[in-house]
Design a protein around this motif. Structure first.
Motif, PDB file in Angstrom:
ATOM      1  N   ARG A  80      27.970  98.392  33.894  1.00 54.52           N
ATOM      2  CA  ARG A  80      27.010  99.461  34.166  1.00 54.52           C
ATOM      3  C   ARG A  80      26.920 100.501  33.057  1.00 54.52           C
ATOM      4  O   ARG A  80      26.812 101.690  33.299  1.00 54.52           O
ATOM      5  CB  ARG A  80      27.334 100.127  35.512  1.00 54.52           C
ATOM      6  CG  ARG A  80      27.267  99.174  36.680  1.00 54.52           C
ATOM      7  CD  ARG A  80      27.546  99.890  37.982  1.00 54.52           C
ATOM      8  NE  ARG A  80      27.604  98.923  39.078  1.00 54.52           N
ATOM      9  CZ  ARG A  80      28.692  98.252  39.417  1.00 54.52           C
ATOM     10  NH1 ARG A  80      29.815  98.446  38.760  1.00 54.52           N
ATOM     11  NH2 ARG A  80      28.669  97.408  40.415  1.00 54.52           N
ATOM     12  N   ILE A  81      26.987 100.022  31.832  1.00 53.52           N
ATOM     13  CA  ILE A  81      26.689 100.859  30.671  1.00 53.52           C
ATOM     14  C   ILE A  81      25.600 100.137  29.885  1.00 53.52           C
ATOM     15  O   ILE A  81      25.827  99.036  29.385  1.00 53.52           O
ATOM     16  CB  ILE A  81      27.917 101.079  29.770  1.00 53.52           C
ATOM     17  CG1 ILE A  81      29.014 101.835  30.521  1.00 53.52           C
ATOM     18  CG2 ILE A  81      27.529 101.847  28.500  1.00 53.52           C
ATOM     19  CD1 ILE A  81      30.296 102.013  29.721  1.00 53.52           C
ATOM     20  N   THR A  82      24.437 100.722  29.800  1.00 53.94           N
ATOM     21  CA  THR A  82      23.316 100.074  29.113  1.00 53.94           C
ATOM     22  C   THR A  82      22.903 100.894  27.901  1.00 53.94           C
ATOM     23  O   THR A  82      22.630 102.088  28.011  1.00 53.94           O
ATOM     24  CB  THR A  82      22.113  99.906  30.060  1.00 53.94           C
ATOM     25  OG1 THR A  82      22.520  99.143  31.202  1.00 53.94           O
ATOM     26  CG2 THR A  82      20.972  99.178  29.357  1.00 53.94           C
ATOM     27  N   LEU A  83      22.853 100.241  26.750  1.00 48.94           N
ATOM     28  CA  LEU A  83      22.471 100.908  25.512  1.00 48.94           C
ATOM     29  C   LEU A  83      20.992 100.694  25.230  1.00 48.94           C
ATOM     30  O   LEU A  83      20.486  99.573  25.357  1.00 48.94           O
ATOM     31  CB  LEU A  83      23.290 100.366  24.335  1.00 48.94           C
ATOM     32  CG  LEU A  83      24.817 100.504  24.426  1.00 48.94           C
ATOM     33  CD1 LEU A  83      25.462  99.880  23.194  1.00 48.94           C
ATOM     34  CD2 LEU A  83      25.212 101.969  24.555  1.00 48.94           C
ATOM     35  N   THR A  84      20.313 101.761  24.845  1.00 44.62           N
ATOM     36  CA  THR A  84      18.914 101.643  24.427  1.00 44.62           C
ATOM     37  C   THR A  84      18.854 101.099  23.007  1.00 44.62           C
ATOM     38  O   THR A  84      19.859 101.097  22.278  1.00 44.62           O
ATOM     39  CB  THR A  84      18.216 103.003  24.479  1.00 44.62           C
ATOM     40  OG1 THR A  84      18.859 103.893  23.543  1.00 44.62           O
ATOM     41  CG2 THR A  84      18.277 103.603  25.872  1.00 44.62           C
ATOM     42  N   LYS A  85      17.690 100.631  22.612  1.00 45.54           N
ATOM     43  CA  LYS A  85      17.510 100.118  21.260  1.00 45.54           C
ATOM     44  C   LYS A  85      17.808 101.208  20.226  1.00 45.54           C
ATOM     45  O   LYS A  85      18.460 100.946  19.202  1.00 45.54           O
ATOM     46  CB  LYS A  85      16.075  99.614  21.086  1.00 45.54           C
ATOM     47  CG  LYS A  85      15.804  99.018  19.713  1.00 45.54           C
ATOM     48  CD  LYS A  85      14.377  98.512  19.626  1.00 45.54           C
ATOM     49  CE  LYS A  85      14.105  97.926  18.241  1.00 45.54           C
ATOM     50  NZ  LYS A  85      12.694  97.438  18.117  1.00 45.54           N
ATOM     51  N   LYS A  86      17.368 102.431  20.504  1.00 44.49           N
ATOM     52  CA  LYS A  86      17.608 103.531  19.587  1.00 44.49           C
ATOM     53  C   LYS A  86      19.095 103.814  19.441  1.00 44.49           C
ATOM     54  O   LYS A  86      19.603 104.031  18.331  1.00 44.49           O
ATOM     55  CB  LYS A  86      16.880 104.799  20.070  1.00 44.49           C
ATOM     56  CG  LYS A  86      17.086 106.006  19.169  1.00 44.49           C
ATOM     57  CD  LYS A  86      16.338 107.218  19.708  1.00 44.49           C
ATOM     58  CE  LYS A  86      16.563 108.432  18.805  1.00 44.49           C
ATOM     59  NZ  LYS A  86      15.858 109.627  19.329  1.00 44.49           N
ATOM     60  N   ARG A  87      19.799 103.776  20.565  1.00 44.77           N
ATOM     61  CA  ARG A  87      21.227 104.056  20.521  1.00 44.77           C
ATOM     62  C   ARG A  87      21.985 102.957  19.776  1.00 44.77           C
ATOM     63  O   ARG A  87      22.941 103.239  19.032  1.00 44.77           O
ATOM     64  CB  ARG A  87      21.765 104.189  21.943  1.00 44.77           C
ATOM     65  CG  ARG A  87      23.107 104.904  22.024  1.00 44.77           C
ATOM     66  CD  ARG A  87      23.490 105.132  23.465  1.00 44.77           C
ATOM     67  NE  ARG A  87      24.745 105.820  23.593  1.00 44.77           N
ATOM     68  CZ  ARG A  87      25.399 105.978  24.732  1.00 44.77           C
ATOM     69  NH1 ARG A  87      24.878 105.515  25.854  1.00 44.77           N
ATOM     70  NH2 ARG A  87      26.563 106.599  24.770  1.00 44.77           N
TER      71      ARG A  87
END
Length: 223
Positions: free
Chosen positions: A76-83
């Motif tokens: 339940r940790i989702t990274l955005t493309k920007k991050r």
């Protein structure tokens, strides 16, 4: 915040990481140290062979995207493309924030806060089709749910691979059938041509005989 960072750095030091610790932003830029940390807490989710040391920005992105899809989303940790791009560029402060999130997940897992969250699983066909926090319903350990999700994803990947193979074989079969049809037509045309009198060598002789029979003199009349 400085106190939180001190605790974070102490927590990192507690883990066995193969890479020497020099600069946390650059050290974690290809995601490998985080992979090693997560492997110690989620051994069934992390497959270290999926990752390798990277130097270029594009290669680092691949490591982060793989880690995001195969591991982080499941805890339940989702990274955005920007991050992800910021992490691969080793931008200051970005990796610390992510490590803080990971640290909290690991600590809640070890204290049991995450081990027995309340879930209600809807749908008989899919074990994790919908999840609701409903205390009146059945208790499902988070670790069990994560394992089910990992197994389901592996099965979906296997199904997709098999589907691609079936599509490929069906395409080859279609090509083969078309080729057989073409050869059948060619053979039929050859058979039709050989059946016609005018098409063979004997037909040429027969035609020659026909065309010249009118000019052959009758021996009786010549007498």
């Amino acid at each position: 915040m400085d106190g939180d960072y001190e605790e974070l750095y102490k927590w990192i030091e507690e883990h066995s990481i193969t890479r020497p610790k020099r600069n946390i932003n650059r050290d974690f830029a290809d995601a490998l140290p985080l992979v090693e940390i997560l492997k110690q807490h989620y051994p069934k989710l992390v497959e270290v062979h999926n990752y390798s040391p990277k130097n270029s920005f594009s290669q680092k992105l691949i490591n982060w995207e793989t880690l995001n899809n195969k591991v982080l989303k499941k805890i339940r940790i989702t990274l955005t493309k920007k991050r992800i791009e910021q992490l691969a560029k080793a931008e200051v402060g970005v990796i610390e924030k992510l490590l803080m999130e990971v640290k909290k997940k690991v600590e809640s897992k070890s204290t049991g806060d995450e081990n027995y969250e309340v879930f209600y699983l809807e749908g008989s066909n899919s074990p994790v089709s919908k999840v609701h926090s409903l205390p009146s319903k059945r208790m499902v350990p988070t670790a069990v749910l994560e394992k089910m999700q990992a197994d389901l994803e592996e099965k979906n990947e296997a199904v997709e691979i098999l589907k691609n193979k079936v599509d490929h074989l069906e395409n080859l079969l279609h090509i083969k059938e078309e080729r057989i049809k073409d050869l059948s037509v060619q053979l039929q045309n050859m058979a039709n041509q050989s059946a016609r009198p005018e098409s063979g060598p004997g037909a040429k002789f027969f035609g020659f005989f026909q065309s010249n029979s009118n000019v052959v003199a009758d021996p009786i009349k010549n007498e």
